[in-house]
Design an enzyme around this catalytic site. Structure first.
Site, mmCIF file in Angstrom:
data_model
loop_
_atom_site.group_PDB
_atom_site.id
_atom_site.type_symbol
_atom_site.label_atom_id
_atom_site.label_comp_id
_atom_site.label_asym_id
_atom_site.label_seq_id
_atom_site.Cartn_x
_atom_site.Cartn_y
_atom_site.Cartn_z
ATOM 1 N N LYS A 125 0.693 3.274 -6.748
ATOM 2 C CA LYS A 125 0.016 2.558 -7.847
ATOM 3 C C LYS A 125 -1.081 3.438 -8.458
ATOM 4 O O LYS A 125 -1.194 3.546 -9.675
ATOM 5 C CB LYS A 125 -0.553 1.220 -7.337
ATOM 6 N N GLU A 150 14.825 1.323 27.568
ATOM 7 C CA GLU A 150 15.198 1.887 26.258
ATOM 8 C C GLU A 150 16.703 2.097 26.153
ATOM 9 O O GLU A 150 17.294 1.877 25.100
ATOM 10 C CB GLU A 150 14.447 3.205 25.988
ATOM 11 N N HIS A 166 18.343 -1.159 25.192
ATOM 12 C CA HIS A 166 18.304 -1.407 23.750
ATOM 13 C C HIS A 166 19.386 -0.577 23.050
ATOM 14 O O HIS A 166 20.125 -1.068 22.193
ATOM 15 C CB HIS A 166 16.963 -0.944 23.148
ATOM 16 N N PRO A 213 0.811 -1.208 0.000
ATOM 17 C CA PRO A 213 0.000 0.000 0.000
ATOM 18 C C PRO A 213 0.852 1.269 0.000
ATOM 19 O O PRO A 213 1.954 1.284 0.565
ATOM 20 C CB PRO A 213 -0.784 -0.074 1.319
HETATM 21 P P1 ATP Z 1 -3.027 1.606 -2.103
HETATM 22 O O1 ATP Z 1 -2.504 0.287 -2.552
HETATM 23 O O2 ATP Z 1 -3.161 1.701 -0.621
HETATM 24 O O3 ATP Z 1 -4.226 2.086 -2.863
HETATM 25 P P2 ATP Z 1 -1.236 3.117 -3.787
HETATM 26 O O4 ATP Z 1 -0.041 2.281 -4.076
HETATM 27 O O5 ATP Z 1 -2.278 3.221 -4.846
HETATM 28 O O6 ATP Z 1 -1.872 2.688 -2.409
HETATM 29 P P3 ATP Z 1 -1.149 5.957 -3.975
HETATM 30 O O7 ATP Z 1 -2.599 6.149 -3.668
HETATM 31 O O8 ATP Z 1 -0.718 6.103 -5.366
HETATM 32 O O9 ATP Z 1 -0.699 4.560 -3.408
HETATM 33 O O10 ATP Z 1 -0.267 6.918 -3.063
HETATM 34 C C1 ATP Z 1 -0.808 7.599 -1.933
HETATM 35 C C2 ATP Z 1 -0.095 8.923 -1.772
HETATM 36 O O11 ATP Z 1 1.262 8.700 -1.408
HETATM 37 C C3 ATP Z 1 -0.028 9.733 -3.059
HETATM 38 O O12 ATP Z 1 -1.113 10.573 -3.187
HETATM 39 C C4 ATP Z 1 1.259 10.514 -2.885
HETATM 40 O O13 ATP Z 1 1.051 11.670 -2.122
HETATM 41 C C5 ATP Z 1 2.136 9.587 -2.077
HETATM 42 N N1 ATP Z 1 3.042 8.775 -2.914
HETATM 43 C C6 ATP Z 1 3.061 7.430 -3.001
HETATM 44 N N2 ATP Z 1 4.034 7.012 -3.807
HETATM 45 C C7 ATP Z 1 4.644 8.122 -4.279
HETATM 46 C C8 ATP Z 1 5.732 8.344 -5.172
HETATM 47 N N3 ATP Z 1 6.384 7.326 -5.743
HETATM 48 N N4 ATP Z 1 6.082 9.629 -5.440
HETATM 49 C C9 ATP Z 1 5.437 10.649 -4.868
HETATM 50 N N5 ATP Z 1 4.416 10.502 -4.008
HETATM 51 C C10 ATP Z 1 4.018 9.263 -3.701
#
Ligand code: ATP
Length: 495
Positions: free
Chosen positions: A111, A333, A336, A107
């Site tokens: 993507k 802590e 560690h 996540p």
């Molecule tokens: P999910 O699988 O949870 O739907 P996802 O992989 O589709 O997540 P996104 O929704 O594309 O993730 O990314 C969430 C937010 O994180 C984006 O709106 C952006 O702000 C930031 N983000 C994620 N990856 C990048 C990246 N490679 N470059 C810049 N910003 C990023």
């Protein structure tokens, strides 16, 4: 609006009928039944709208340049998108058009961003939906929604005079899971079948070229029919960002923020191993919020460091343990931290007794480099660091506490990784083939060796540990640099 007009008209008709002396009771009952059916049979959901983002007017579409890292994913995607951009060339060479691209990764790795950038790059209309939107208790509704989604993409593209449409389905494993694996499998299977039918028909309409982009972090759950060639032809891995990509993403998300000149984004990128793009975006945002809370003109490193802790451990809690408990947390802590620094110099980033989430305090390590493979030595050090807290409590306070339960879990997991990696005295074995008692004995042995090592190490540094724990109780936070300085001085004093 339509709903209000319809209910107004229905009420007016009923009123006229009553006025004319007609018995309206059967009509009212019948109408009520229809309403119930509409609500519960999912017909309401069947007309659900999908998120549509159109290029030009869109607020949401992004450029590939706004996505940090993900070079391989971008390259693969761009290559695939040329099928949409240059259809004549594709046809000339007799290439079968690409129908689907599957983005696979954890996540928050970008993507959705990649799919939006694909729509912008190809000047396509963009429709987004999530796998869960297609699943209803009632057979046929999900399939109907799939049909609607594809129809909508086509009609929208025609309306907008676009030649292509990109449909993005997030969490596609919910809709495209292996057939027969769900309890209400009739509905799931019908929905998936409909998706397969739509994908097969995609190349038939040459007025609008449609591309389906699916996203999942569980590619293993997808039905074989969906991932066979001719359906999702490309499977693109979208991984957690490496050091360079983290720096790029941090730069992108701090571009519009007033940073203090001393802010070291490279250090932040090093400190954030394991963070996704979404974590890094949240980190930049949280740092800005913290700066605003203190009315600061610029965002300094202090706010970024605090934001890293917040993103990892959660919001700082008001809960404050009493003095005795706080002393125990500080000792734990510091245990560690001293073990981590002694066995892996330069590894401690910060030690604090701030309560966050379920933790009363924590020690954060900063990996010097991104590692994807671990040696036996590294895992043994990690076991030793995990045990450091409990051993310190025992040596300073005479007993242990429940605060170490999670540490022990982690130590056992690391011991099992040694065994699974064929690095234990058992040699190359499959973890699941080992009898539980044998596994338990080997894990115990690996851990007790480290326990002895940690006891000796902490005993040698006991005075310094108490002194630093005292400082930690009053200051709440000690930096890795301060700890290293004190360890060096302590060493010189001892010599
Ligand atoms: P999910 O699988 O949870 O739907 P996802 O992989 O589709 O997540 P996104 O929704 O594309 O993730 O990314 C969430 C937010 O994180 C984006 O709106 C952006 O702000 C930031 N983000 C994620 N990856 C990048 C990246 N490679 N470059 C810049 N910003 C990023």
């Amino acid at each position: 609006m339509i709903k209000e007009a319809a209910s107004g008209a229905a009420a007016a008709v009923l009123a006229v009928l009553v006025w004319q002396g007609v018995n309206v009771a059967p009509l009212v009952v019948f109408g009520g039944l229809l309403l119930l059916l509409y609500h519960f049979a999912g017909l309401k959901g069947a007309g659900k709208k999908f998120a549509v983002v159109e290029p030009g007017k869109s607020t949401g579409l992004v450029d590939f340049t706004r996505i940090g890292g993900q070079q391989t994913a971008k390259k693969e995607l761009l290559e695939a998108l040329d099928f949409i951009r240059h259809p004549e060339q594709v046809a000339k060479l007799g290439i079968r058009p690409l129908k689907g691209i599957l983005l696979v990764g954890p996540p928050g790795t970008g993507k959705t961003l990649l799919a939006k950038a694909a729509a912008k790059y190809t000047e396509s209309v963009f429709l987004a939906a999530s796998g869960s939107e297609f699943i209803e208790m009632y057979a046929g509704v999900g399939a109907q929604r799939v049909r609607q989604l594809f129809e909508k993409a086509k009609s929208l593209a025609l309306k907008e005079k676009k030649k292509s449409a990109i449909i993005f389905i997030d969490e596609i494993e919910i809709l495209g899971g292996k057939r027969g694996s769900h309890s209400s499998h009739l509905e799931y299977d019908q929905t998936l079948n409909q998706l397969l039918v739509e994908m097969d028909g995609m190349s038939l309409d040459d007025r609008v070229r449609t591309l389906l982009i699916g996203a999942t972090n569980r590619a293993d759950m997808l039905d074989g029919a969906l991932v066979r060639p001719g359906r999702f032809d490309r499977i693109v891995q979208v991984d957690l960002p490496d050091l360079e990509a983290r720096l790029e993403i941090l730069k992108l998300h701090t571009e519009n923020k007033p940073l203090d000149p001393e802010v070291d984004l490279e250090k932040l990128a090093r400190d954030t191993f394991g963070f996704s793009g979404a974590h890094l975006e949240s980190l930049a945002n949280e740092a800005a919020i913290l700066a605003m809370r203190e009315n600061a003109e610029t965002i300094s490193m202090r706010f970024f460091n605090e934001a890293v802790d917040k993103v990892i451990m959660g919001e700082r809690l008001d809960r404050r343990p009493d003095r005795e408990e706080l002393w125990r947390v500080a000792v734990h802590e510091m245990g560690h931290a001293i073990v981590s620094e002694e066995l892996n110099p330069g590894s401690v980033s910060v030690i604090t007794t701030t309560s966050r989430g379920k933790a009363l305090g924590y020690m954060r390590q900063s990996p010097q480099k991104d590692s994807y493979l671990y040696t036996r030595e590294h895992l043994e050090i990690q076991i030793a660091v995990s045990l450091g807290g409990a051993v310190a409590e025992e040596l300073v306070l005479g007993d242990r506490s429940t605060g170490a339960a999670n540490d022990f879990k982690k130590a056992v997991e690391d011991a099992k990784r040694i065994i699974a990696g064929g690095m234990s005295p058992l040699g190359v074995v499959l973890l699941e083939d080992l009898p539980r008692s044998l596994l338990h004995r080997v894990v115990r042995k690996l851990i007790s060796i480290q326990e002895e090592r940690v006891s000796e190490l902490i005993n040698n540094r006991l005075a310094l540990l108490k002194e630093l724990a005292d400082i930690l109780v009053t200051q709440e936070k000690i930096s890795g640099e301060f700890l290293r300085r004190r360890l060096c001085e302590g060493f010189r004093e001892a010599v």
